[in-house]
Scaffold this motif. Sequence first.
Motif, PDB file in Angstrom:
ATOM      1  N   ARG A 140       0.764  -1.157   0.089  1.00  0.00           N
ATOM      2  CA  ARG A 140       0.010  -0.001   0.168  1.00  0.00           C
ATOM      3  C   ARG A 140       0.855   1.244   0.002  1.00  0.00           C
ATOM      4  O   ARG A 140       0.528   2.415  -0.158  1.00  0.00           O
ATOM      5  CB  ARG A 140      -0.839  -0.228   1.339  1.00  0.00           C
ATOM      6  N   CYS A 141       2.129   0.969   0.189  1.00  0.00           N
ATOM      7  CA  CYS A 141       2.904   2.168   0.021  1.00  0.00           C
ATOM      8  C   CYS A 141       3.537   2.316  -1.358  1.00  0.00           C
ATOM      9  O   CYS A 141       4.311   1.726  -2.072  1.00  0.00           O
ATOM     10  CB  CYS A 141       4.262   2.122   0.888  1.00  0.00           C
ATOM     11  N   PRO A 142       3.144   3.464  -2.149  1.00  0.00           N
ATOM     12  CA  PRO A 142       3.620   3.746  -3.512  1.00  0.00           C
ATOM     13  C   PRO A 142       5.029   3.597  -3.890  1.00  0.00           C
ATOM     14  O   PRO A 142       5.335   2.759  -4.723  1.00  0.00           O
ATOM     15  CB  PRO A 142       2.947   5.016  -3.760  1.00  0.00           C
ATOM     16  N   GLN A 143       5.872   4.004  -2.960  1.00  0.00           N
ATOM     17  CA  GLN A 143       7.204   3.970  -3.201  1.00  0.00           C
ATOM     18  C   GLN A 143       7.767   2.755  -3.208  1.00  0.00           C
ATOM     19  O   GLN A 143       8.584   2.432  -3.971  1.00  0.00           O
ATOM     20  CB  GLN A 143       8.072   4.883  -2.241  1.00  0.00           C
ATOM     21  N   LEU A 144       7.285   1.869  -2.359  1.00  0.00           N
ATOM     22  CA  LEU A 144       7.863   0.485  -2.038  1.00  0.00           C
ATOM     23  C   LEU A 144       7.196  -0.630  -3.323  1.00  0.00           C
ATOM     24  O   LEU A 144       7.805  -1.473  -3.632  1.00  0.00           O
ATOM     25  CB  LEU A 144       7.355  -0.175  -0.423  1.00  0.00           C
ATOM     26  N   SER A 145       5.894  -0.305  -3.514  1.00  0.00           N
ATOM     27  CA  SER A 145       5.366  -1.296  -4.442  1.00  0.00           C
ATOM     28  C   SER A 145       5.716  -0.765  -5.759  1.00  0.00           C
ATOM     29  O   SER A 145       5.914  -1.748  -6.773  1.00  0.00           O
ATOM     30  CB  SER A 145       3.763  -0.833  -4.538  1.00  0.00           C
ATOM     31  N   LEU A 169      -7.893  -8.616  -3.165  1.00  0.00           N
ATOM     32  CA  LEU A 169      -9.436  -8.053  -3.415  1.00  0.00           C
ATOM     33  C   LEU A 169      -9.592  -6.936  -4.226  1.00  0.00           C
ATOM     34  O   LEU A 169     -10.872  -6.413  -4.518  1.00  0.00           O
ATOM     35  CB  LEU A 169     -10.251  -8.271  -2.177  1.00  0.00           C
ATOM     36  N   GLY A 170      -8.558  -6.138  -4.500  1.00  0.00           N
ATOM     37  CA  GLY A 170      -8.634  -4.714  -5.011  1.00  0.00           C
ATOM     38  C   GLY A 170      -9.184  -3.747  -4.084  1.00  0.00           C
ATOM     39  O   GLY A 170      -9.584  -2.512  -4.379  1.00  0.00           O
ATOM     40  N   HIS A 171      -9.197  -3.947  -2.677  1.00  0.00           N
ATOM     41  CA  HIS A 171      -9.772  -2.713  -1.909  1.00  0.00           C
ATOM     42  C   HIS A 171      -9.012  -1.606  -1.679  1.00  0.00           C
ATOM     43  O   HIS A 171      -9.512  -0.561  -1.364  1.00  0.00           O
ATOM     44  CB  HIS A 171      -9.653  -3.402  -0.361  1.00  0.00           C
TER      45      HIS A 171
END
Length: 257
Positions: A140-145, A169-171
């Motif tokens: 959920r952390c954009p930099q890590l993902s 599940l795309g939540h």
Amino acid sequence: MIDLHCHILHAIDDGPATIEESVQTAAALIETGYGLVVATPHMIPGTAWMPPINHVKSRVRQINEAIRLAGMELEILSGMEIALDPLIPDLLDDGRLLPLGNSSCLLVEPPFQQLPPGWRQLVFTILAKGHTILMAHPERCPQLSANPKWIEDLIQSGVYLQINWGSFLGHYGKPAKRAAIRWAQTGWIHCLATDSHHPGRRHFAGMQKAAVKLAEMIGEANLCQLTHDNPQRLLRDEPLHPMVASGRMKKHWWRFW
């Protein structure tokens, strides 16, 4: 199953407002297949969400008693979801942070926006103080993902990764879902958790459907490892096992799309 990340305590953060809602959440967890849950209220340094340890433990005693009186079988342990913040070492020295259960492992949450300056050194400092780290929903952390090399470096340094069921599940949006699937395919997941805040809010029924699909993708043995075996090892301060590669891990990943 064992849930290492759950906001089940009432009137302490953005979890249930009342003890009755906490008991309802417990019932949903039991129905989903959980027998042991670690209560992890937010600990965000410098904000109003810095619950004292004795307050958290008191709430844990209350919910355990309420669950017992309701005739249900679910054990709740104490913990915290600790925001990744430069104050963590000082809070550790002051004895203001709770690990997961009786372990030495801290559930550390990376931010949803910018990682703090010096975050890598902060991780190493926590590890050097004798604690292990379970990174809460890094997908959920954009930099890590967006930086798989950073994730690989964290794992190699001894950090464990906890992924939310809801991400599959795309939540939390498509980037988090893609990262969760990619890391499952790569074998970079150590634990799965609900991160539930209210009964029904994390679609417990959907989790059961996701478990079926995830078992098809990574195999039953890996799924059991992520939901029971590794969480149990973590609570015992035992090293967590990596996922075992199998032909299924690449063959069926597309079924989540």
